[in-house]
Scaffold this motif. Structure first.
Motif, PDB file in Angstrom:
ATOM      1  N   VAL A 102      -5.498 -57.249  61.846  1.00 42.23           N
ATOM      2  CA  VAL A 102      -4.730 -56.164  61.436  1.00 42.23           C
ATOM      3  C   VAL A 102      -3.824 -55.783  62.529  1.00 42.23           C
ATOM      4  O   VAL A 102      -4.358 -55.275  63.514  1.00 42.23           O
ATOM      5  CB  VAL A 102      -5.694 -54.947  60.920  1.00 42.23           C
ATOM      6  N   ALA A 152       0.104 -52.686  59.571  1.00 41.80           N
ATOM      7  CA  ALA A 152      -0.061 -51.365  59.398  1.00 41.80           C
ATOM      8  C   ALA A 152       0.454 -50.660  60.482  1.00 41.80           C
ATOM      9  O   ALA A 152      -0.183 -49.904  61.189  1.00 41.80           O
ATOM     10  CB  ALA A 152      -1.706 -51.141  59.349  1.00 41.80           C
ATOM     11  N   LEU A 159      -4.035 -45.850  58.600  1.00 39.56           N
ATOM     12  CA  LEU A 159      -4.053 -47.280  57.716  1.00 39.56           C
ATOM     13  C   LEU A 159      -4.483 -48.546  58.055  1.00 39.56           C
ATOM     14  O   LEU A 159      -5.384 -48.952  57.525  1.00 39.56           O
ATOM     15  CB  LEU A 159      -2.259 -47.456  57.214  1.00 39.56           C
ATOM     16  N   GLY A 160      -4.335 -48.760  59.461  1.00 42.46           N
ATOM     17  CA  GLY A 160      -4.781 -50.228  60.020  1.00 42.46           C
ATOM     18  C   GLY A 160      -6.529 -49.842  59.873  1.00 42.46           C
ATOM     19  O   GLY A 160      -7.277 -50.923  59.691  1.00 42.46           O
ATOM     20  N   ARG A 202       0.600 -50.904  50.534  1.00 38.48           N
ATOM     21  CA  ARG A 202       1.472 -49.691  50.137  1.00 38.48           C
ATOM     22  C   ARG A 202       1.145 -49.396  48.503  1.00 38.48           C
ATOM     23  O   ARG A 202       0.987 -48.294  48.202  1.00 38.48           O
ATOM     24  CB  ARG A 202       2.861 -49.613  50.557  1.00 38.48           C
ATOM     25  N   PRO A 255       6.686 -49.924  54.022  1.00 35.74           N
ATOM     26  CA  PRO A 255       6.009 -50.052  55.067  1.00 35.74           C
ATOM     27  C   PRO A 255       6.956 -50.438  56.421  1.00 35.74           C
ATOM     28  O   PRO A 255       7.927 -50.929  56.035  1.00 35.74           O
ATOM     29  CB  PRO A 255       5.193 -51.068  54.759  1.00 35.74           C
ATOM     30  N   ALA A 295      -7.744 -50.382  56.538  1.00 36.04           N
ATOM     31  CA  ALA A 295      -7.463 -51.528  56.131  1.00 36.04           C
ATOM     32  C   ALA A 295      -8.587 -52.413  56.758  1.00 36.04           C
ATOM     33  O   ALA A 295      -9.255 -53.419  56.020  1.00 36.04           O
ATOM     34  CB  ALA A 295      -6.048 -52.006  56.274  1.00 36.04           C
TER      35      ALA A 295
END
Ligand SMILES: Cc1cc2nc3c(=O)[nH]c(=O)nc-3n(C[C@H](O)[C@H](O)[C@H](O)COP(=O)(O)OP(=O)(O)OC[C@H]3O[C@@H](n4cnc5c(N)ncnc54)[C@H](O)[C@@H]3O)c2cc1C
Length: 401
Positions: A148, A236, A154-155, A128, A105, A158
């Motif tokens: 976040v 992220a 990914l963000g 990760r 990351p 999440a």
């Protein structure tokens, strides 16, 4: 003695390579060396592990007949002598080497992110690994709210997972809209609306400047000075190929480990696949291309197709996030010579469809909120098949065409 193939990294690309190599009848002793203390798993499903939808064991991936060395980080390579050394000192020889070390990351330049001295401040997490996921889940169970940082795939995953755990969530995203690499403005807005219905507030065009709190995080300060109070932060902000090992071994590295169409790196009998590899100037950072590369290399090294090559991947991304699911593929820009763009927005159902055509070929598209036709569209796109119907029907057709 039979041929020995050493694979450094026991992640998604490594597992796929080993599984395909043996399935194709490859004869060699394949050993996967993985730094994580567990068998390979499907990282794409980590957000679902976070929500409790899947148990961590359920996302384990098969790796054929390979020998699995877990908790075994490779610390150095000698590609001339064909040896590798584990961090604990053990040395092993090999005949062929596959680097599949993945990515780390990116930690953004935000003040107060780290403890002095040491790692991330308490309450700040990356996502990760299964281990990251476990720590995040433990913390989320005690947290009151979450921020976040980053509004890419990914963000968004999440944020959706944290909202499903009952937390109010805020996304801070520097870009003009969510997932701007794959979605257009309208889709980004529709996604933001869908997230809002789940209790996620999005601040686009905003940068996180500092993380507040002495020992533990208490808030995130935005570049404009605005403060988001929070006791949990998830970073992220993208990933960077993990290339330290390749670099110290003298292999050519730019952003990733440089490979040609055979997936060969710059030393003899040395290959790289997945998030750590850079092919024709592209580091994909996605599971689909990582698997395609693994398949090509398995075909070559097993002898099933010694001439197999990887010439690139057709961009295809899919997020399965309950009501927020989407698929985006190919060219999604509105303008270009010879392009026709078809759109359908259904505000009531929160769905958005866009197809980009060149003549009778589908060259790109976005489906958000209604994926009934995704299989047919992505097949037509991947195979470059001519579209059989009047284009406008495509937007409304349910099921395969
Ligand atoms: C939460 C999350 C969601 C994602 N969602 C999607 C998605 O929806 N769609 C998509 O296409 N992609 C997604 N991705 C990206 C996808 O997971 C990666 O593209 C994929 O995992 C790449 O596989 P890889 O084998 O190259 O790397 P990895 O799966 O990261 O595996 C690399 C492994 O190598 C190990 N390693 C590194 N260095 C060493 C060393 N020196 N010695 C031994 N072992 C080492 C690492 O510990 C790691 O286990 C997501 C990723 C995350 C984290």
């Amino acid at each position: 003695m039979s041929r020995r193939i050493a694979v450094v990294g026991a992640g998604m690309a490594a597992a796929r390579f080993a599984e395909r190599f043996h399935a194709l009848g490859g004869e060699a002793e394949v050993t996967l060396y993985g730094a994580e203390p567990r068998a390979p798993y499907n990282r794409v499903l980590l957000a679902d592990v976070l929500t409790g939808r899947y148990d961590a064991e359920a996302i384990t991936l098969p790796s054929g007949d390979a020998a699995l060395r877990v908790g075994a980080e490779v610390g150095s390579l000698d590609t001339a002598a064909r040896t590798l050394r584990l961090v604990g000192g053990e040395q092993q020889s090999y005949d062929q080497l596959v680097l599949a070390t993945g990515a780390n990351p990116v930690l953004p330049p935000i003040r107060g992110l780290r403890r002095e001295p040491g790692g991330l401040k308490a309450g700040v997490h990356a996502l990760r690994t299964v281990s990251d996921c476990r720590q995040l889940a433990e913390h989320a169970a005690r947290a009151r709210r979450a921020v976040v940082v980053g509004g890419g795939v990914l963000g968004v995953s999440a944020a959706r997972a944290l909202a499903a755990l009952g937390l109010p969530v805020e996304i801070v995203h520097q870009g003009p809209q969510l997932i701007e690499r794959q979605l257009d403005e309208q889709a980004g807005r529709a996604l933001q609306g869908g997230l809002a219905r789940l209790g996620v507030v999005t601040y686009c065009g905003n940068r996180a400047r500092a993380v507040r709190g002495a020992e533990r995080v208490t808030g995130v300060e935005l570049a404009g000075g605005y403060l988001l109070e929070t006791d949990l932060v998830v970073l992220a902000c993208g990933v960077r190929p993990r290339t330290g090992l390749a670099h110290s071994a003298g292999l050519l590295v730019r952003t990733g480990v440089l490979v040609d169409d055979r997936l060969a790196a710059s030393a003899a009998d040395t290959y790289a696949i997945g998030d750590c590899a850079e092919h024709r100037g592209v580091v994909h950072g996605l599971a689909g291309p990582a698997w395609e590369q693994a398949d090509v290399l398995a075909a070559r090294l097993s002898g099933a197709d010694p001439d197999a090559v990887f010439t690139g991947s057709r961009p295809l991304a899919r997020l399965s996030a309950g009501p927020l699911e989407y698929a985006a593929f190919g060219e999604v820009a509105d303008e270009g010579p010879g392009l026709d763009v078809l759109r359908l927005t259904d505000a009531t159902r929160g769905s958005y469809k866009k197809l980009v055509l060149r003549g009778d070929r589908l060259v790109g598209g976005i489906l958000l909120g209604d994926l009934a036709t995704v299989g047919a569209f992505t097949r037509a796109y991947e195979r470059d098949d001519p579209l059989p119907r009047e284009p406008l029907h495509l937007l409304t057709t349910l099921g395969a065409f």
